[in-house]
Every structure is written in C-alpha cells, then in structure tokens.
Design a protein around this motif. Sequence first.
Motif, PDB file in Angstrom:
ATOM      1  N   SER A 114       0.820  -1.207   0.000  1.00 43.32           N
ATOM      2  CA  SER A 114       0.000   0.000   0.000  1.00 43.32           C
ATOM      3  C   SER A 114       0.855   1.259   0.000  1.00 43.32           C
ATOM      4  CB  SER A 114      -0.923  -0.005   1.214  1.00 43.32           C
ATOM      5  OG  SER A 114      -0.168  -0.077   2.396  1.00 43.32           O
ATOM      6  N   ASP A 115       2.169   1.132   0.248  1.00 41.41           N
ATOM      7  CA  ASP A 115       3.067   2.275   0.228  1.00 41.41           C
ATOM      8  C   ASP A 115       3.566   2.601  -1.175  1.00 41.41           C
ATOM      9  OD1 ASP A 115       2.792   2.206   2.934  1.00 41.41           O
ATOM     10  OD2 ASP A 115       4.676   1.161   3.289  1.00 41.41           O
ATOM     11  N   VAL A 116       3.199   1.787  -2.154  1.00 40.49           N
ATOM     12  CA  VAL A 116       3.692   1.953  -3.513  1.00 40.49           C
ATOM     13  C   VAL A 116       3.112   3.227  -4.112  1.00 40.49           C
ATOM     14  CG1 VAL A 116       3.671   0.933  -5.807  1.00 40.49           C
ATOM     15  CG2 VAL A 116       3.978  -0.502  -3.834  1.00 40.49           C
ATOM     16  N   PHE A 117       3.918   3.917  -4.883  1.00 36.32           N
ATOM     17  CA  PHE A 117       3.465   5.115  -5.581  1.00 36.32           C
ATOM     18  C   PHE A 117       2.493   4.725  -6.686  1.00 36.32           C
ATOM     19  CE2 PHE A 117       6.554   7.400  -3.375  1.00 36.32           C
ATOM     20  CZ  PHE A 117       7.786   6.777  -3.484  1.00 36.32           C
ATOM     21  N   GLU A 118       1.759   5.684  -7.159  1.00 34.64           N
ATOM     22  CA  GLU A 118       0.865   5.452  -8.292  1.00 34.64           C
ATOM     23  C   GLU A 118       1.706   5.434  -9.569  1.00 34.64           C
ATOM     24  OE1 GLU A 118      -2.473   4.895  -8.051  1.00 34.64           O
ATOM     25  OE2 GLU A 118      -2.109   4.913  -5.898  1.00 34.64           O
ATOM     26  N   LEU A 119       1.260   4.663 -10.545  1.00 34.37           N
ATOM     27  CA  LEU A 119       1.958   4.582 -11.828  1.00 34.37           C
ATOM     28  C   LEU A 119       1.440   5.671 -12.756  1.00 34.37           C
ATOM     29  CD1 LEU A 119       1.745   0.734 -12.341  1.00 34.37           C
ATOM     30  CD2 LEU A 119       3.617   2.026 -11.371  1.00 34.37           C
ATOM     31  N   PHE A 120       2.302   6.164 -13.669  1.00 36.72           N
ATOM     32  CA  PHE A 120       1.823   7.152 -14.628  1.00 36.72           C
ATOM     33  C   PHE A 120       1.163   6.453 -15.795  1.00 36.72           C
ATOM     34  CE2 PHE A 120       6.606   7.928 -14.745  1.00 36.72           C
ATOM     35  CZ  PHE A 120       6.712   8.492 -13.513  1.00 36.72           C
ATOM     36  N   HIS A 121       0.201   7.111 -16.380  1.00 32.95           N
ATOM     37  CA  HIS A 121      -0.438   6.750 -17.650  1.00 32.95           C
ATOM     38  C   HIS A 121      -0.824   5.276 -17.762  1.00 32.95           C
ATOM     39  CE1 HIS A 121       1.537  10.495 -18.536  1.00 32.95           C
ATOM     40  NE2 HIS A 121       2.716   9.941 -18.606  1.00 32.95           N
ATOM     41  N   GLY A 122      -1.104   4.600 -16.695  1.00 30.26           N
ATOM     42  CA  GLY A 122      -1.445   3.183 -16.772  1.00 30.26           C
ATOM     43  C   GLY A 122      -0.276   2.331 -17.214  1.00 30.26           C
ATOM     44  N   CYS A 123       0.922   2.668 -16.746  1.00 30.51           N
ATOM     45  CA  CYS A 123       2.124   1.939 -17.138  1.00 30.51           C
ATOM     46  C   CYS A 123       2.182   0.565 -16.482  1.00 30.51           C
ATOM     47  CB  CYS A 123       3.368   2.705 -16.693  1.00 30.51           C
ATOM     48  SG  CYS A 123       3.550   4.302 -17.428  1.00 30.51           S
ATOM     49  N   GLN A 124       3.126  -0.221 -16.941  1.00 31.12           N
ATOM     50  CA  GLN A 124       3.471  -1.490 -16.325  1.00 31.12           C
ATOM     51  C   GLN A 124       4.817  -1.298 -15.624  1.00 31.12           C
ATOM     52  OE1 GLN A 124       0.611  -1.464 -18.288  1.00 31.12           O
ATOM     53  NE2 GLN A 124       2.047  -1.607 -19.971  1.00 31.12           N
ATOM     54  N   SER A 125       5.050  -2.009 -14.517  1.00 33.05           N
ATOM     55  CA  SER A 125       6.295  -1.789 -13.797  1.00 33.05           C
ATOM     56  C   SER A 125       6.717  -3.030 -13.041  1.00 33.05           C
ATOM     57  CB  SER A 125       6.142  -0.617 -12.826  1.00 33.05           C
ATOM     58  OG  SER A 125       5.259  -0.967 -11.795  1.00 33.05           O
ATOM     59  N   ILE A 126       7.893  -2.935 -12.435  1.00 33.42           N
ATOM     60  CA  ILE A 126       8.405  -3.954 -11.518  1.00 33.42           C
ATOM     61  C   ILE A 126       8.518  -3.312 -10.153  1.00 33.42           C
ATOM     62  CG2 ILE A 126      10.389  -5.361 -10.887  1.00 33.42           C
ATOM     63  CD1 ILE A 126      10.960  -5.818 -13.762  1.00 33.42           C
ATOM     64  N   ILE A 127       7.951  -3.975  -9.138  1.00 36.54           N
ATOM     65  CA  ILE A 127       8.102  -3.492  -7.767  1.00 36.54           C
ATOM     66  C   ILE A 127       8.877  -4.532  -6.976  1.00 36.54           C
ATOM     67  CG2 ILE A 127       6.017  -2.099  -7.785  1.00 36.54           C
ATOM     68  CD1 ILE A 127       4.641  -4.307  -6.238  1.00 36.54           C
ATOM     69  N   SER A 128       9.568  -4.074  -5.935  1.00 36.39           N
ATOM     70  CA  SER A 128      10.326  -4.987  -5.086  1.00 36.39           C
ATOM     71  C   SER A 128       9.417  -5.529  -3.999  1.00 36.39           C
ATOM     72  CB  SER A 128      11.518  -4.265  -4.473  1.00 36.39           C
ATOM     73  OG  SER A 128      11.078  -3.220  -3.657  1.00 36.39           O
ATOM     74  N   LEU A 129       9.499  -6.830  -3.764  1.00 40.28           N
ATOM     75  CA  LEU A 129       8.726  -7.462  -2.706  1.00 40.28           C
ATOM     76  C   LEU A 129       9.535  -7.587  -1.426  1.00 40.28           C
ATOM     77  CD1 LEU A 129       6.932 -10.265  -4.713  1.00 40.28           C
ATOM     78  CD2 LEU A 129       6.036  -8.060  -4.002  1.00 40.28           C
ATOM     79  N   GLY A 130      10.821  -7.418  -1.524  1.00 38.55           N
ATOM     80  CA  GLY A 130      11.700  -7.459  -0.361  1.00 38.55           C
ATOM     81  C   GLY A 130      12.799  -6.434  -0.541  1.00 38.55           C
ATOM     82  N   GLY A 131      13.441  -6.080   0.540  1.00 41.77           N
ATOM     83  CA  GLY A 131      14.509  -5.101   0.471  1.00 41.77           C
ATOM     84  C   GLY A 131      15.795  -5.703  -0.056  1.00 41.77           C
ATOM     85  N   GLY A 132      16.672  -4.848  -0.526  1.00 39.65           N
ATOM     86  CA  GLY A 132      17.956  -5.302  -1.031  1.00 39.65           C
ATOM     87  C   GLY A 132      18.772  -4.136  -1.544  1.00 39.65           C
ATOM     88  N   ARG A 133      19.837  -4.466  -2.240  1.00 37.75           N
ATOM     89  CA  ARG A 133      20.730  -3.454  -2.795  1.00 37.75           C
ATOM     90  C   ARG A 133      20.972  -3.742  -4.268  1.00 37.75           C
ATOM     91  NH1 ARG A 133      25.268  -3.557   1.971  1.00 37.75           N
ATOM     92  NH2 ARG A 133      24.174  -2.153   3.380  1.00 37.75           N
ATOM     93  N   LEU A 134      20.809  -2.722  -5.085  1.00 41.05           N
ATOM     94  CA  LEU A 134      21.123  -2.842  -6.508  1.00 41.05           C
ATOM     95  C   LEU A 134      22.536  -2.327  -6.736  1.00 41.05           C
ATOM     96  CD1 LEU A 134      17.911  -1.608  -8.342  1.00 41.05           C
ATOM     97  CD2 LEU A 134      18.854  -3.892  -8.340  1.00 41.05           C
ATOM     98  N   LYS A 135      23.373  -3.170  -7.301  1.00 41.00           N
ATOM     99  CA  LYS A 135      24.747  -2.780  -7.623  1.00 41.00           C
ATOM    100  C   LYS A 135      24.788  -2.156  -9.013  1.00 41.00           C
ATOM    101  CE  LYS A 135      26.746  -6.505  -4.922  1.00 41.00           C
ATOM    102  NZ  LYS A 135      27.609  -7.688  -4.950  1.00 41.00           N
ATOM    103  N   PHE A 136      25.955  -1.639  -9.349  1.00 38.31           N
ATOM    104  CA  PHE A 136      26.153  -1.043 -10.668  1.00 38.31           C
ATOM    105  C   PHE A 136      25.899  -2.077 -11.764  1.00 38.31           C
ATOM    106  CE2 PHE A 136      28.975  -0.062 -14.250  1.00 38.31           C
ATOM    107  CZ  PHE A 136      28.460   1.170 -14.599  1.00 38.31           C
ATOM    108  N   ASN A 137      26.285  -3.334 -11.532  1.00 35.12           N
ATOM    109  CA  ASN A 137      26.080  -4.393 -12.529  1.00 35.12           C
ATOM    110  C   ASN A 137      24.596  -4.566 -12.849  1.00 35.12           C
ATOM    111  OD1 ASN A 137      28.794  -4.758 -12.219  1.00 35.12           O
ATOM    112  ND2 ASN A 137      28.598  -6.545 -10.900  1.00 35.12           N
ATOM    113  N   HIS A 138      23.757  -4.511 -11.813  1.00 34.62           N
ATOM    114  CA  HIS A 138      22.320  -4.645 -12.040  1.00 34.62           C
ATOM    115  C   HIS A 138      21.786  -3.446 -12.815  1.00 34.62           C
ATOM    116  CE1 HIS A 138      22.936  -6.983  -8.214  1.00 34.62           C
ATOM    117  NE2 HIS A 138      22.476  -7.887  -9.041  1.00 34.62           N
TER     118      HIS A 138
END
Length: 168
Positions: free
Chosen positions: A3-27
């Motif tokens: 419920s904390d997720v932001f609203e999407l623009f223009h009815g877009c599709q997206s990927i949300i994270s289900l758990g916490g983590g860290r994105l490295k430069f490689n990702h």
Amino acid sequence: MLSDVFELFHGCQSIISLGGGRLKFNHMEMLPLNIGRKMDTSRMFAVWRIDPPWQPLTRKGHGQRMGGRKGAIDEYVTPVKAGRIIFQLAGKCEYFKVKDILEDLAKRMPFKGMAVSQDILDRIKQREEDNERNNLNRYTMKYLIQNNMGGCHRWLSPYDLKWFGKYV
C-alpha cells in the motif's frame, strides 16, 4: 505491504520490489540492456524510479588482518525498500504483451520482484484494506507494540517499533 507503492503514470506497467535489497552497478547496467533488447523502442519507453548507486560499500583487501582501519570503498549500491517501484515501462503497450519481459527482469534482480500494472496494484491495495477492515482480532501488531504488551519493547528491533512488524 504494497500500500506504500506510488501510483503509476499513464497506466504503465512496472516492476516493484517485494523485499529489500541493494542494486549494484552491474544490475543497473544489465536492466537497460535487457529492456532495450526486448521492447519495441518505436512504441515504448522505460522510466527509472530509483536513484543511481550512491551508497558506498567498503571492503578490506584479501588477506588483511582484522582491525587497523576501515577498508577502502569497494563499490556503490542503491538501497531498495520493499514495495518500491524499480522502473516503469510505458507507451503503446498492454500488460499481457510485456508481462513476460517484466517477469524475466524481476527474476534477475538481487531481491524478489513482481511485474504489476495499475489494475493489479489497485486490487492488492483493496485486498489489504479489506483484510484490515474485516479483522476480528482487536489485538493487532500495532496495538501490541504501541501499548508494550508483555514487555515487547525489550526484544523488538527498532524497525519493528517503527513499522510495526510490516516488513518482516
């Protein structure tokens, strides 16, 4: 949780994270390359919703003894909380057409991710509201923590005191 997720623009599709983590430069490099290969760039575009890597991670050299001082900066990462939108895919595209692309990219993340559209986010939010409204147990986690039932403040972490066990 979502419920904390932001609203999407223009009815877009997206990927949300289900758990916490860290994105490295490689990702951060892998995702645009895979998105660019799989999407039709004449009809679609992608928008990042997270910051570039900014948090330094330090590491001591191999074979170094403990103590001394803090190790040198090894790499930079972007911390991602649960429920955060990673990126959005927009343009002239329907969810069922880009679902496979988004699910493949969600599997490559260093944490669990989920491909969603605005309709899916609305259904998840509605389900969470229904669960909270129809809860027959008056002793919710929030009530127990706020009133220190059973002396729970002694063994709860600061994150539980702040988020009431929401992101466990």
